[in-house]
Design an enzyme around this catalytic site. Structure first.
Site, mmCIF file in Angstrom:
data_model
loop_
_atom_site.group_PDB
_atom_site.id
_atom_site.type_symbol
_atom_site.label_atom_id
_atom_site.label_comp_id
_atom_site.label_asym_id
_atom_site.label_seq_id
_atom_site.Cartn_x
_atom_site.Cartn_y
_atom_site.Cartn_z
ATOM 1 N N ASP A 133 11.972 14.425 33.045
ATOM 2 C CA ASP A 133 12.123 15.589 32.152
ATOM 3 C C ASP A 133 10.847 16.439 32.234
ATOM 4 O O ASP A 133 10.061 16.496 31.292
ATOM 5 C CB ASP A 133 12.375 15.071 30.729
ATOM 6 C CG ASP A 133 12.709 16.189 29.757
ATOM 7 O OD1 ASP A 133 12.933 17.327 30.204
ATOM 8 O OD2 ASP A 133 12.732 15.904 28.540
ATOM 9 N N SER A 232 9.243 19.859 21.877
ATOM 10 C CA SER A 232 9.487 19.434 23.258
ATOM 11 C C SER A 232 8.663 20.214 24.265
ATOM 12 O O SER A 232 8.464 21.421 24.102
ATOM 13 C CB SER A 232 10.950 19.656 23.600
ATOM 14 O OG SER A 232 11.689 18.653 22.993
ATOM 15 N N GLY A 233 8.254 19.529 25.295
ATOM 16 C CA GLY A 233 7.467 20.155 26.355
ATOM 17 C C GLY A 233 5.991 20.228 26.024
ATOM 18 O O GLY A 233 5.154 20.401 26.905
HETATM 19 C C1 4AZ Z 1 13.925 17.314 20.492
HETATM 20 O O1 4AZ Z 1 15.074 17.404 20.099
HETATM 21 C C2 4AZ Z 1 13.095 16.138 20.096
HETATM 22 N N1 4AZ Z 1 10.975 12.377 17.637
HETATM 23 C C3 4AZ Z 1 11.765 16.097 20.390
HETATM 24 C C4 4AZ Z 1 11.012 15.005 20.007
HETATM 25 C C5 4AZ Z 1 11.601 13.963 19.359
HETATM 26 C C6 4AZ Z 1 12.953 13.988 19.052
HETATM 27 C C7 4AZ Z 1 13.698 15.091 19.433
HETATM 28 C C8 4AZ Z 1 10.774 12.777 18.967
HETATM 29 O O2 4AZ Z 1 13.431 18.185 21.181
#
Ligand code: 4AZ
Length: 291
Positions: A133, A232-233
């Protein structure tokens, strides 16, 4: 005489490597020393410039600031982030990459905004398993480094990541585990997390074998403090054990919910993709080691 000239140019911050950038050493936090002890779900507001490599990747057609994902600046023109940020993406040429920001609703003069020239998603990214990812974004123009904008250091395979003790996550993602999509944070959040042994993270009651050896788990057994949707990222960084700089050891990837007990955040381990990154950036020929 030539040496003297070189030293003077270096002292002035003049580019001498032919890259015409002023970014220098990676992993430094020029403003953090003014903040004294620095103190996401369960995090606190980060101060401006606290994590100078973090970027906000934004789709202007999304409500609010348009924030979609975090990322980290690894060269003046390249950002590293997660592949899954682009699953349903369209018109990426209209997206913005915001660098040097703290409060997304009020971007100050220290902020630089770029567009995406090129998106490189890992060729073996697999959405159901979350494997590989990882993605790279080439910016349309390089950024100028400053006290608010610095490069992150990507470790190679020789760094003993599990021995690092001071690790932090940061992001503009959801600050409560519920109603995540309407709860993104305006001010950058930060939290200290512990690296969790992948064997424990993969055990029954935890992730039951879903964690790949290219992943890291970080957070707390009890939950409470974690990354969440919108983070994320973004970076998982750890301070070097001997020197005053930080390593970008992980990219926020996934987790079952947010901040739940024994379901910590799962991160892409950047050191496993070191060769892949060099190949994509044209710094190394593709070879047998490329993943
Ligand atoms: C997401 O949905 C996501 N708890 C990112 C991090 C985590 C869970 C979901 C970690 O982007």
């Amino acid at each position: 005489m030539a040496l003297l000239l070189l030293l003077v140019l270096l002292a002035l911050g003049w580019p001498v490597h032919g890259t015409w950038d002023n970014c220098g050493t990676c992993g430094l936090r020029p403003l953090a020393s003014f903040y004294g002890k620095w103190r996401v779900v369960g995090g606190t507001n980060a101060r401006p410039g606290a994590w100078p490599w973090i970027v906000s990747i934004q789709d202007p057609w999304t409500i609010g600031s348009g924030h979609i994902c975090g990322g980290s600046l690894i060269t003046p023109q390249w950002v590293i982030t997660a592949a899954h940020c682009f699953i349903n993406a369209s018109y990426i040429s209209t997206w913005r990459v915001v660098i040097g920001a703290n409060r997304l609703s009020r971007l100050g003069p220290e902020v630089q905004v770029r567009h995406i020239r090129q998106l490189l998603i890992h060729e073996h990214y697999n959405q159901p398993t979350h494997w590989n990812d990882i993605a790279l974004l080439e910016l349309d123009q390089p950024v100028q480094c400053s006290s608010y904008i610095q490069l992150a250091c990507v470790p190679d395979i020789s760094l003993r990541v599990q021995e690092l003790k001071n690790c932090y996550v940061s992001g503009w993602g959801a600050t409560t585990a519920r109603s995540a999509s309407v709860n993104e944070s305006d001010v950058l959040q930060e939290a200290r997390v512990h690296l969790i042994d992948t064997g424990i993270c993969n055990s029954s009651w935890w992730y039951r074998g879903e964690i790949h050896h290219h992943n890291l788990c970080a957070g707390y057994e009890r939950g409470v403090i974690d990354t969440c949707q919108g983070d994320s990222g973004g970076p998982l960084v750890c301070k070097d054990n001997y020197r005053d700089y930080f390593w970008l050891v992980g990219l926020t990837s996934w987790g079952r919910g947010c901040a739940r007990a024994r379901q910590p955040g799962v991160y892409v381990s950047t050191q496993h993709f070191y060769n892949w990154i060099l190949v994509q950036l044209g710094l190394r020929a593709a070879g047998r080691a490329a993943e």
